[in-house]
Design a protein around this motif. Structure first.
Motif, PDB file in Angstrom:
ATOM      1  N   TRP A 105      37.112   9.666  15.516  1.00 27.05           N
ATOM      2  CA  TRP A 105      37.354   8.397  16.208  1.00 27.05           C
ATOM      3  C   TRP A 105      37.654   8.716  17.656  1.00 27.05           C
ATOM      4  O   TRP A 105      37.867   9.894  18.006  1.00 27.05           O
ATOM      5  CB  TRP A 105      38.503   7.622  15.546  1.00 27.05           C
ATOM      6  CG  TRP A 105      39.773   8.402  15.418  1.00 27.05           C
ATOM      7  CD1 TRP A 105      40.737   8.593  16.373  1.00 27.05           C
ATOM      8  CD2 TRP A 105      40.217   9.136  14.267  1.00 27.05           C
ATOM      9  NE1 TRP A 105      41.737   9.392  15.890  1.00 27.05           N
ATOM     10  CE2 TRP A 105      41.457   9.728  14.597  1.00 27.05           C
ATOM     11  CE3 TRP A 105      39.697   9.338  12.985  1.00 27.05           C
ATOM     12  CZ2 TRP A 105      42.173  10.515  13.699  1.00 27.05           C
ATOM     13  CZ3 TRP A 105      40.413  10.112  12.103  1.00 27.05           C
ATOM     14  CH2 TRP A 105      41.632  10.687  12.441  1.00 27.05           C
ATOM     15  N   PHE A 131      32.551   4.671   7.399  1.00 26.24           N
ATOM     16  CA  PHE A 131      32.102   4.553   8.787  1.00 26.24           C
ATOM     17  C   PHE A 131      32.244   3.106   9.266  1.00 26.24           C
ATOM     18  O   PHE A 131      32.133   2.170   8.483  1.00 26.24           O
ATOM     19  CB  PHE A 131      30.640   4.971   8.927  1.00 26.24           C
ATOM     20  CG  PHE A 131      30.418   6.457   8.911  1.00 26.24           C
ATOM     21  CD1 PHE A 131      31.298   7.318   9.527  1.00 26.24           C
ATOM     22  CD2 PHE A 131      29.308   6.992   8.279  1.00 26.24           C
ATOM     23  CE1 PHE A 131      31.089   8.691   9.512  1.00 26.24           C
ATOM     24  CE2 PHE A 131      29.080   8.355   8.254  1.00 26.24           C
ATOM     25  CZ  PHE A 131      29.978   9.198   8.878  1.00 26.24           C
ATOM     26  N   CYS A 132      32.474   2.957  10.563  1.00 30.39           N
ATOM     27  CA  CYS A 132      32.456   1.644  11.213  1.00 30.39           C
ATOM     28  C   CYS A 132      31.928   1.831  12.619  1.00 30.39           C
ATOM     29  O   CYS A 132      32.312   2.784  13.305  1.00 30.39           O
ATOM     30  CB  CYS A 132      33.861   1.036  11.250  1.00 30.39           C
ATOM     31  SG  CYS A 132      33.937  -0.602  12.023  1.00 30.39           S
ATOM     32  N   ASP A 133      31.004   0.950  13.056  1.00 28.66           N
ATOM     33  CA  ASP A 133      30.455   1.087  14.416  1.00 28.66           C
ATOM     34  C   ASP A 133      31.091   0.086  15.366  1.00 28.66           C
ATOM     35  O   ASP A 133      32.029  -0.634  14.998  1.00 28.66           O
ATOM     36  CB  ASP A 133      28.932   0.953  14.400  1.00 28.66           C
ATOM     37  CG  ASP A 133      28.459  -0.429  13.952  1.00 28.66           C
ATOM     38  OD1 ASP A 133      29.283  -1.355  13.929  1.00 28.66           O
ATOM     39  OD2 ASP A 133      27.268  -0.565  13.617  1.00 28.66           O
ATOM     40  N   ALA A 134      30.583   0.047  16.598  1.00 28.36           N
ATOM     41  CA  ALA A 134      31.173  -0.808  17.627  1.00 28.36           C
ATOM     42  C   ALA A 134      31.054  -2.283  17.298  1.00 28.36           C
ATOM     43  O   ALA A 134      31.832  -3.103  17.800  1.00 28.36           O
ATOM     44  CB  ALA A 134      30.521  -0.512  18.978  1.00 28.36           C
ATOM     45  N   SER A 142      26.002   1.318   9.506  1.00 29.83           N
ATOM     46  CA  SER A 142      26.561   1.347  10.852  1.00 29.83           C
ATOM     47  C   SER A 142      25.675   2.149  11.793  1.00 29.83           C
ATOM     48  O   SER A 142      24.909   3.018  11.373  1.00 29.83           O
ATOM     49  CB  SER A 142      27.975   1.948  10.810  1.00 29.83           C
ATOM     50  OG  SER A 142      27.939   3.261  10.273  1.00 29.83           O
ATOM     51  N   ASP A 143      25.789   1.859  13.082  1.00 27.91           N
ATOM     52  CA  ASP A 143      24.992   2.520  14.107  1.00 27.91           C
ATOM     53  C   ASP A 143      25.482   3.956  14.307  1.00 27.91           C
ATOM     54  O   ASP A 143      26.648   4.173  14.663  1.00 27.91           O
ATOM     55  CB  ASP A 143      25.096   1.746  15.416  1.00 27.91           C
ATOM     56  CG  ASP A 143      24.300   2.389  16.545  1.00 27.91           C
ATOM     57  OD1 ASP A 143      23.448   3.255  16.256  1.00 27.91           O
ATOM     58  OD2 ASP A 143      24.537   2.021  17.714  1.00 27.91           O
ATOM     59  N   PRO A 144      24.638   4.976  14.088  1.00 27.38           N
ATOM     60  CA  PRO A 144      25.083   6.372  14.266  1.00 27.38           C
ATOM     61  C   PRO A 144      25.588   6.670  15.676  1.00 27.38           C
ATOM     62  O   PRO A 144      26.405   7.577  15.859  1.00 27.38           O
ATOM     63  CB  PRO A 144      23.828   7.188  13.935  1.00 27.38           C
ATOM     64  CG  PRO A 144      23.003   6.286  13.063  1.00 27.38           C
ATOM     65  CD  PRO A 144      23.258   4.897  13.579  1.00 27.38           C
ATOM     66  N   SER A 146      27.533   4.880  17.577  1.00 32.02           N
ATOM     67  CA  SER A 146      28.907   4.433  17.852  1.00 32.02           C
ATOM     68  C   SER A 146      29.789   4.506  16.622  1.00 32.02           C
ATOM     69  O   SER A 146      30.795   3.810  16.522  1.00 32.02           O
ATOM     70  CB  SER A 146      28.882   2.990  18.384  1.00 32.02           C
ATOM     71  OG  SER A 146      28.332   2.100  17.422  1.00 32.02           O
ATOM     72  N   ARG A 147      29.413   5.344  15.682  1.00 25.46           N
ATOM     73  CA  ARG A 147      30.191   5.456  14.445  1.00 25.46           C
ATOM     74  C   ARG A 147      31.554   6.094  14.694  1.00 25.46           C
ATOM     75  O   ARG A 147      31.696   6.985  15.511  1.00 25.46           O
ATOM     76  CB  ARG A 147      29.442   6.296  13.418  1.00 25.46           C
ATOM     77  CG  ARG A 147      28.400   5.548  12.634  1.00 25.46           C
ATOM     78  CD  ARG A 147      27.708   6.490  11.673  1.00 25.46           C
ATOM     79  NE  ARG A 147      26.731   5.797  10.851  1.00 25.46           N
ATOM     80  CZ  ARG A 147      25.855   6.394  10.051  1.00 25.46           C
ATOM     81  NH1 ARG A 147      25.853   7.723   9.980  1.00 25.46           N
ATOM     82  NH2 ARG A 147      25.026   5.686   9.336  1.00 25.46           N
ATOM     83  N   ARG A 148      32.499   5.632  13.927  1.00 21.93           N
ATOM     84  CA  ARG A 148      33.818   6.274  13.862  1.00 21.93           C
ATOM     85  C   ARG A 148      34.295   6.184  12.420  1.00 21.93           C
ATOM     86  O   ARG A 148      33.846   5.341  11.648  1.00 21.93           O
ATOM     87  CB  ARG A 148      34.815   5.604  14.798  1.00 21.93           C
ATOM     88  CG  ARG A 148      35.199   4.193  14.401  1.00 21.93           C
ATOM     89  CD  ARG A 148      36.144   3.563  15.412  1.00 21.93           C
ATOM     90  NE  ARG A 148      36.644   2.266  14.970  1.00 21.93           N
ATOM     91  CZ  ARG A 148      36.012   1.128  15.088  1.00 21.93           C
ATOM     92  NH1 ARG A 148      34.799   1.102  15.652  1.00 21.93           N
ATOM     93  NH2 ARG A 148      36.543   0.005  14.651  1.00 21.93           N
TER      94      ARG A 148
END
Length: 455
Positions: A105, A131-134, A142-144, A146-148
């Motif tokens: 993160w 995972f969770c993106d922006a 989720s978008d690789p 902006s993943r966290r």
């Protein structure tokens, strides 16, 4: 009517003049079971997580020390990919696909991720994350870029069980996903529960719960009584010093028969001789009063050994040897010898840490896909706590090198000698047809191998 009965009658009820044993204090007990109702198609943690956190982790020095010791060493690892050749581990290498674990993160590190995993799994039995993106998209969708990694509260996560037969207890049942129910916030619309598929969640549960099929169990659960006893012993020790650091006294008043006089004498005694501020004051008595010691001091109770044994039992459940943890029973006698400490550290590394790292790597492969089928997620063994293991590995490499040299001197090809030693399979050896001079008769030449066929 007895004298004490008359005293009790003055106050309307009998009073107890004896204190319950310090190990029987119910106020020091920990919550055991969670309040969530059981469902056959759900699995949740079985205990009150907040109770474990407040009653054990934040309120008991030994539990905190055990988890901290595990956490500090566990968080030293780094994730790498490992090549697998013929089912055997090979070289370690890094890749861009490990970025989510290296920067989980914004501002986060691998060490912080592993520390969070250890603390959560120790207290809850299971650690969940995804995972969770922006944009707030969860899981593998989720978008690789902006993943966290986001942590899921174990107390609000349910393992959803499905079965083709419709019976969640059937042999065909399996964990289909994870249902997360976030808590409500003030001024915000009540959030909806989130359903994630099984391959979208990292589920790390190092100790399986034998009462369930897929959830984990906290290592604190089997030792709740030990934790309660240790807290009670600490409280007892504090009360000992609060009351003057001396044994409990019984004062008998032979000439006092009036209840009011008795109460007045008790209040006077307490005001002048109870508490730390009144410790060691000279005691003056009159009127036929007699003082008798009815308690034992800490030395007579062998308090250090009593509490130390409980601390060792807690450390045993944590998989942390007493000498590594630094508690009293690990700091006496031969335990402090260099050889004993190394043996204890090696035991912790082999019995506790390596299995935890192995299971953590397997858990993260749900989210971080290996670049090839012949690659697995692994950890870098270059860790300070494992230096003794590295020295042993170097000794093994030296023995292997000597074995390879022996094979080559005996006439085997260097490549086949290396392959045979690595695989521990002598059938892989290929002979050149050339022999050492010691195997050649005097005055004769060694046989010359036939040239390889062309084409």
């Amino acid at each position: 009517m007895r004298f004490l009965d008359r005293i009790a009658a003055v106050h309307g009820a009998r009073k107890s003049f004896t204190q319950s044993p310090f190990w029987a204090d119910e106020r020091l007990s920990l919550p055991m079971l969670a309040s969530l109702p059981a469902r056959p198609d759900r699995e949740v943690i079985e205990h009150d997580l907040a109770g474990y956190i407040q009653g054990a982790y934040k309120d008991n020095g030994i539990v905190f020390g055990c988890i901290l010791t595990r956490q500090l060493i566990f968080s030293e690892a780094r994730f790498l990919w490992q090549q697998m050749a013929g089912g055997r581990p090979g070289d370690l290498f890094g890749a861009a696909s490990l970025a989510p674990l290296e920067r989980p993160w914004p501002g986060g590190t691998t060490g912080e991720l592993l520390a969070r995993m250890e603390v959560t799994a120790s207290l809850a039995g299971s650690y969940y994350s995804t995972f969770c993106d922006a944009e707030g998209v969860l899981g593998k969708a989720s978008d690789p870029g902006s993943r966290r990694i986001v942590h899921m509260d174990p107390a609000r996560t349910q393992i959803v069980i499905k079965a083709p037969s419709g019976n969640p207890y059937g042999l065909d049942a399996y964990p289909a996903g994870y249902l997360y129910e976030p808590p409500a916030a003030v001024g915000v619309t009540a959030p909806k529960a989130t359903m994630l598929l099984a391959d979208e969640v990292c589920h790390y549960s190092p100790i399986p719960d034998p009462a369930a099929r897929w959830r984990g169990m906290s290592w604190l659960t089997p030792i709740l009584r030990e934790i309660t006893a240790d807290k009670a012993a600490t409280r007892h020790k504090g009360k000992f010093f609060e009351n003057g650091g001396s044994p409990k006294l019984t004062v008998a008043l032979k000439d006092v028969t009036d209840p009011d006089e008795f109460e007045a004498f008790v209040e006077l005694m307490r005001s002048q001789h109870e508490g730390v501020d009144n410790a060691y004051r000279t005691l003056f008595l009159a009127g036929g009063a007699d003082v008798t010691t009815t308690g034992a001091d800490l030395k007579q109770l062998d308090f250090k050994a009593t509490q130390g044994a409980g601390e060792t039992r807690i450390a045993l459940a944590a998989g942390v040897p007493a000498v590594v943890l630094g508690i009293s029973e690990g700091l006496a006698g031969s335990s402090l010898n260099t050889g004993n400490f190394r043996a204890a550290a090696r035991l912790m590394a082999d019995r506790t840490l390596r299995p935890l790292w192995r299971m953590a790597c397997a858990s993260w492969e749900q989210l971080v896909t290996p670049p090839r089928e012949d690659v697995r997620l692994w950890f870098d063994p270059d860790i300070a706590f494992l230096r003794e293991d590295q020295r042993d590995a170097a000794d093994i490499q030296q023995i292997k090198a000597q074995t390879i040299r022996t094979y080559v001197d005996a006439g085997y090809t260097p490549d086949s000698a290396v392959a045979a030693v690595d695989a521990d399979d002598r059938s892989l050896l290929v002979h050149t047809g050339l022999y050492s001079v010691q195997l050649t008769a005097p005055g004769t030449a060694a046989p010359v191998p036939a040239p390889p066929e062309e084409g």
